[in-house]
Design a protein around this motif. Structure first.
Motif, PDB file in Angstrom:
ATOM      1  N   GLY A   1      84.266 124.980  61.655  1.00  0.00           N
ATOM      2  CA  GLY A   1      84.397 125.894  60.527  1.00  0.00           C
ATOM      3  C   GLY A   1      84.431 125.137  59.218  1.00  0.00           C
ATOM      4  O   GLY A   1      83.963 123.999  59.117  1.00  0.00           O
ATOM      5  N   LEU A   2      85.009 125.774  58.213  1.00  0.00           N
ATOM      6  CA  LEU A   2      85.053 125.232  56.864  1.00  0.00           C
ATOM      7  C   LEU A   2      86.490 125.185  56.357  1.00  0.00           C
ATOM      8  O   LEU A   2      87.279 126.083  56.641  1.00  0.00           O
ATOM      9  CB  LEU A   2      84.229 126.109  55.911  1.00  0.00           C
ATOM     10  N   MET A   3      86.805 124.153  55.598  1.00  0.00           N
ATOM     11  CA  MET A   3      88.101 124.052  54.938  1.00  0.00           C
ATOM     12  C   MET A   3      87.845 123.735  53.482  1.00  0.00           C
ATOM     13  O   MET A   3      87.163 122.757  53.162  1.00  0.00           O
ATOM     14  CB  MET A   3      88.957 122.959  55.587  1.00  0.00           C
TER      15      MET A   3
ATOM     16  N   LYS B   1      80.630 136.090  53.779  1.00  0.00           N
ATOM     17  CA  LYS B   1      79.906 137.298  54.206  1.00  0.00           C
ATOM     18  C   LYS B   1      78.683 136.938  55.040  1.00  0.00           C
ATOM     19  O   LYS B   1      78.288 137.688  55.926  1.00  0.00           O
ATOM     20  CB  LYS B   1      79.520 138.129  52.993  1.00  0.00           C
ATOM     21  N   LEU B   2      78.074 135.779  54.767  1.00  0.00           N
ATOM     22  CA  LEU B   2      76.924 135.321  55.546  1.00  0.00           C
ATOM     23  C   LEU B   2      77.340 134.858  56.939  1.00  0.00           C
ATOM     24  O   LEU B   2      76.562 134.938  57.886  1.00  0.00           O
ATOM     25  CB  LEU B   2      76.215 134.165  54.832  1.00  0.00           C
ATOM     26  N   TYR B   3      78.555 134.332  57.049  1.00  0.00           N
ATOM     27  CA  TYR B   3      79.072 133.790  58.314  1.00  0.00           C
ATOM     28  C   TYR B   3      80.448 134.395  58.613  1.00  0.00           C
ATOM     29  O   TYR B   3      81.464 133.707  58.581  1.00  0.00           O
ATOM     30  CB  TYR B   3      79.207 132.263  58.227  1.00  0.00           C
ATOM     31  N   PRO B   4      80.516 135.689  58.909  1.00  0.00           N
ATOM     32  CA  PRO B   4      81.817 136.343  59.087  1.00  0.00           C
ATOM     33  C   PRO B   4      82.652 135.802  60.259  1.00  0.00           C
ATOM     34  O   PRO B   4      83.871 135.925  60.250  1.00  0.00           O
ATOM     35  CB  PRO B   4      81.467 137.815  59.282  1.00  0.00           C
ATOM     36  N   LYS B   5      82.019 135.197  61.244  1.00  0.00           N
ATOM     37  CA  LYS B   5      82.766 134.696  62.410  1.00  0.00           C
ATOM     38  C   LYS B   5      83.158 133.226  62.272  1.00  0.00           C
ATOM     39  O   LYS B   5      83.908 132.708  63.087  1.00  0.00           O
ATOM     40  CB  LYS B   5      81.953 134.907  63.682  1.00  0.00           C
ATOM     41  N   LEU B   6      82.666 132.556  61.243  1.00  0.00           N
ATOM     42  CA  LEU B   6      82.962 131.148  61.034  1.00  0.00           C
ATOM     43  C   LEU B   6      84.311 131.014  60.328  1.00  0.00           C
ATOM     44  O   LEU B   6      84.495 131.553  59.235  1.00  0.00           O
ATOM     45  CB  LEU B   6      81.860 130.504  60.187  1.00  0.00           C
ATOM     46  N   PRO B   7      85.285 130.332  60.934  1.00  0.00           N
ATOM     47  CA  PRO B   7      86.579 130.161  60.280  1.00  0.00           C
ATOM     48  C   PRO B   7      86.425 129.466  58.924  1.00  0.00           C
ATOM     49  O   PRO B   7      85.704 128.480  58.807  1.00  0.00           O
ATOM     50  CB  PRO B   7      87.366 129.280  61.250  1.00  0.00           C
ATOM     51  N   LEU B   8      87.091 130.013  57.916  1.00  0.00           N
ATOM     52  CA  LEU B   8      87.050 129.457  56.568  1.00  0.00           C
ATOM     53  C   LEU B   8      88.463 129.479  56.008  1.00  0.00           C
ATOM     54  O   LEU B   8      88.987 130.537  55.655  1.00  0.00           O
ATOM     55  CB  LEU B   8      86.095 130.265  55.686  1.00  0.00           C
ATOM     56  N   GLY B   9      89.076 128.306  55.966  1.00  0.00           N
ATOM     57  CA  GLY B   9      90.417 128.189  55.430  1.00  0.00           C
ATOM     58  C   GLY B   9      90.383 127.617  54.032  1.00  0.00           C
ATOM     59  O   GLY B   9      89.408 126.995  53.621  1.00  0.00           O
TER      60      GLY B   9
ATOM     61  N   LEU C   1      83.088 120.434  55.992  1.00  0.00           N
ATOM     62  CA  LEU C   1      82.345 121.052  57.078  1.00  0.00           C
ATOM     63  C   LEU C   1      82.825 120.375  58.354  1.00  0.00           C
ATOM     64  O   LEU C   1      82.749 119.149  58.476  1.00  0.00           O
ATOM     65  CB  LEU C   1      80.841 120.861  56.898  1.00  0.00           C
ATOM     66  N   ILE C   2      83.355 121.167  59.270  1.00  0.00           N
ATOM     67  CA  ILE C   2      83.997 120.647  60.472  1.00  0.00           C
ATOM     68  C   ILE C   2      83.265 121.172  61.699  1.00  0.00           C
ATOM     69  O   ILE C   2      83.029 122.377  61.826  1.00  0.00           O
ATOM     70  CB  ILE C   2      85.478 121.075  60.511  1.00  0.00           C
ATOM     71  N   SER C   3      82.921 120.261  62.592  1.00  0.00           N
ATOM     72  CA  SER C   3      82.250 120.632  63.824  1.00  0.00           C
ATOM     73  C   SER C   3      82.943 119.941  64.987  1.00  0.00           C
ATOM     74  O   SER C   3      83.034 118.714  65.015  1.00  0.00           O
ATOM     75  CB  SER C   3      80.772 120.233  63.771  1.00  0.00           C
ATOM     76  N   GLY C   4      83.448 120.716  65.919  1.00  0.00           N
ATOM     77  CA  GLY C   4      84.125 120.148  67.082  1.00  0.00           C
ATOM     78  C   GLY C   4      85.322 119.294  66.715  1.00  0.00           C
ATOM     79  O   GLY C   4      85.620 118.320  67.381  1.00  0.00           O
TER      80      GLY C   4
ATOM     81  N   GLU D   1      72.380 126.172  53.402  1.00  0.00           N
ATOM     82  CA  GLU D   1      71.548 125.142  54.033  1.00  0.00           C
ATOM     83  C   GLU D   1      72.404 124.050  54.672  1.00  0.00           C
ATOM     84  O   GLU D   1      72.136 123.613  55.802  1.00  0.00           O
ATOM     85  CB  GLU D   1      70.621 124.523  52.984  1.00  0.00           C
ATOM     86  N   GLN D   2      73.448 123.621  53.979  1.00  0.00           N
ATOM     87  CA  GLN D   2      74.328 122.586  54.521  1.00  0.00           C
ATOM     88  C   GLN D   2      75.027 123.064  55.792  1.00  0.00           C
ATOM     89  O   GLN D   2      75.134 122.319  56.768  1.00  0.00           O
ATOM     90  CB  GLN D   2      75.369 122.161  53.470  1.00  0.00           C
ATOM     91  N   ILE D   3      75.487 124.300  55.793  1.00  0.00           N
ATOM     92  CA  ILE D   3      76.153 124.862  56.968  1.00  0.00           C
ATOM     93  C   ILE D   3      75.170 124.948  58.127  1.00  0.00           C
ATOM     94  O   ILE D   3      75.502 124.580  59.259  1.00  0.00           O
ATOM     95  CB  ILE D   3      76.773 126.236  56.633  1.00  0.00           C
ATOM     96  N   GLN D   4      73.971 125.408  57.854  1.00  0.00           N
ATOM     97  CA  GLN D   4      72.946 125.517  58.898  1.00  0.00           C
ATOM     98  C   GLN D   4      72.623 124.146  59.499  1.00  0.00           C
ATOM     99  O   GLN D   4      72.490 124.005  60.716  1.00  0.00           O
ATOM    100  CB  GLN D   4      71.667 126.134  58.330  1.00  0.00           C
ATOM    101  N   GLN D   5      72.499 123.140  58.654  1.00  0.00           N
ATOM    102  CA  GLN D   5      72.125 121.798  59.122  1.00  0.00           C
ATOM    103  C   GLN D   5      73.256 121.091  59.848  1.00  0.00           C
ATOM    104  O   GLN D   5      73.006 120.345  60.792  1.00  0.00           O
ATOM    105  CB  GLN D   5      71.680 120.933  57.943  1.00  0.00           C
ATOM    106  N   LYS D   6      74.486 121.303  59.416  1.00  0.00           N
ATOM    107  CA  LYS D   6      75.575 120.462  59.903  1.00  0.00           C
ATOM    108  C   LYS D   6      76.479 121.090  60.967  1.00  0.00           C
ATOM    109  O   LYS D   6      77.028 120.374  61.791  1.00  0.00           O
ATOM    110  CB  LYS D   6      76.458 120.027  58.719  1.00  0.00           C
ATOM    111  N   ILE D   7      76.632 122.423  60.928  1.00  0.00           N
ATOM    112  CA  ILE D   7      77.626 122.974  61.869  1.00  0.00           C
ATOM    113  C   ILE D   7      77.205 124.211  62.651  1.00  0.00           C
ATOM    114  O   ILE D   7      77.881 124.571  63.607  1.00  0.00           O
ATOM    115  CB  ILE D   7      78.998 123.236  61.198  1.00  0.00           C
TER     116      ILE D   7
END
Length: 103
Positions: free
Chosen positions: A19-21, A43-51, A75-78, A96-102
């Motif tokens: 997710g994102l912090m 709104k583009l990623y409603p299921k992605l945790p965003l703290g 940007l946090i992955s695993g 674009e960064q979210i799509q590429q990285k997580i």
């Protein structure tokens, strides 16, 4: 965006979350603009945790993560920080960064 405590952030990392912090300070004008961009991203990623967290209350964490300034988006992955973004540029850039990285 949900306000996260340092404990919640650390548990997210330990649980290998993805997710994102977002770190900010209340008096930062650039942070206010970044917050508005992140509302769109949410709104583009409603299921992605965003703290989010006010960095003033987490100086030890800021030092440990080597956060140099605000706004800062992790940007946090695993459970691993794969990117630190300081210059938000635009919503399409963040997308674009979210799509590429997580995602």
């Amino acid at each position: 965006m949900k306000d996260w405590t340092q404990t919640e952030f650390e548990q997210f990392i330990q649980n290998r979350g993805t997710g994102l912090m977002y770190f900010y300070t209340p008096l930062c004008g650039t942070c206010l603009m970044a917050s508005k961009m992140l509302e769109v991203v949410q709104k583009l990623y409603p299921k992605l945790p965003l703290g989010k967290a006010d960095l003033n209350y987490m100086p030890g964490l800021a030092e440990g993560l080597e956060i140099k300034s605000v706004p800062c988006l992790l940007l946090i992955s695993g459970g691993e920080i794969v990117e630190k973004i300081y210059a938000f540029h635009s919503v399409p850039f963040l997308h674009e960064q979210i799509q590429q990285k997580i995602v």
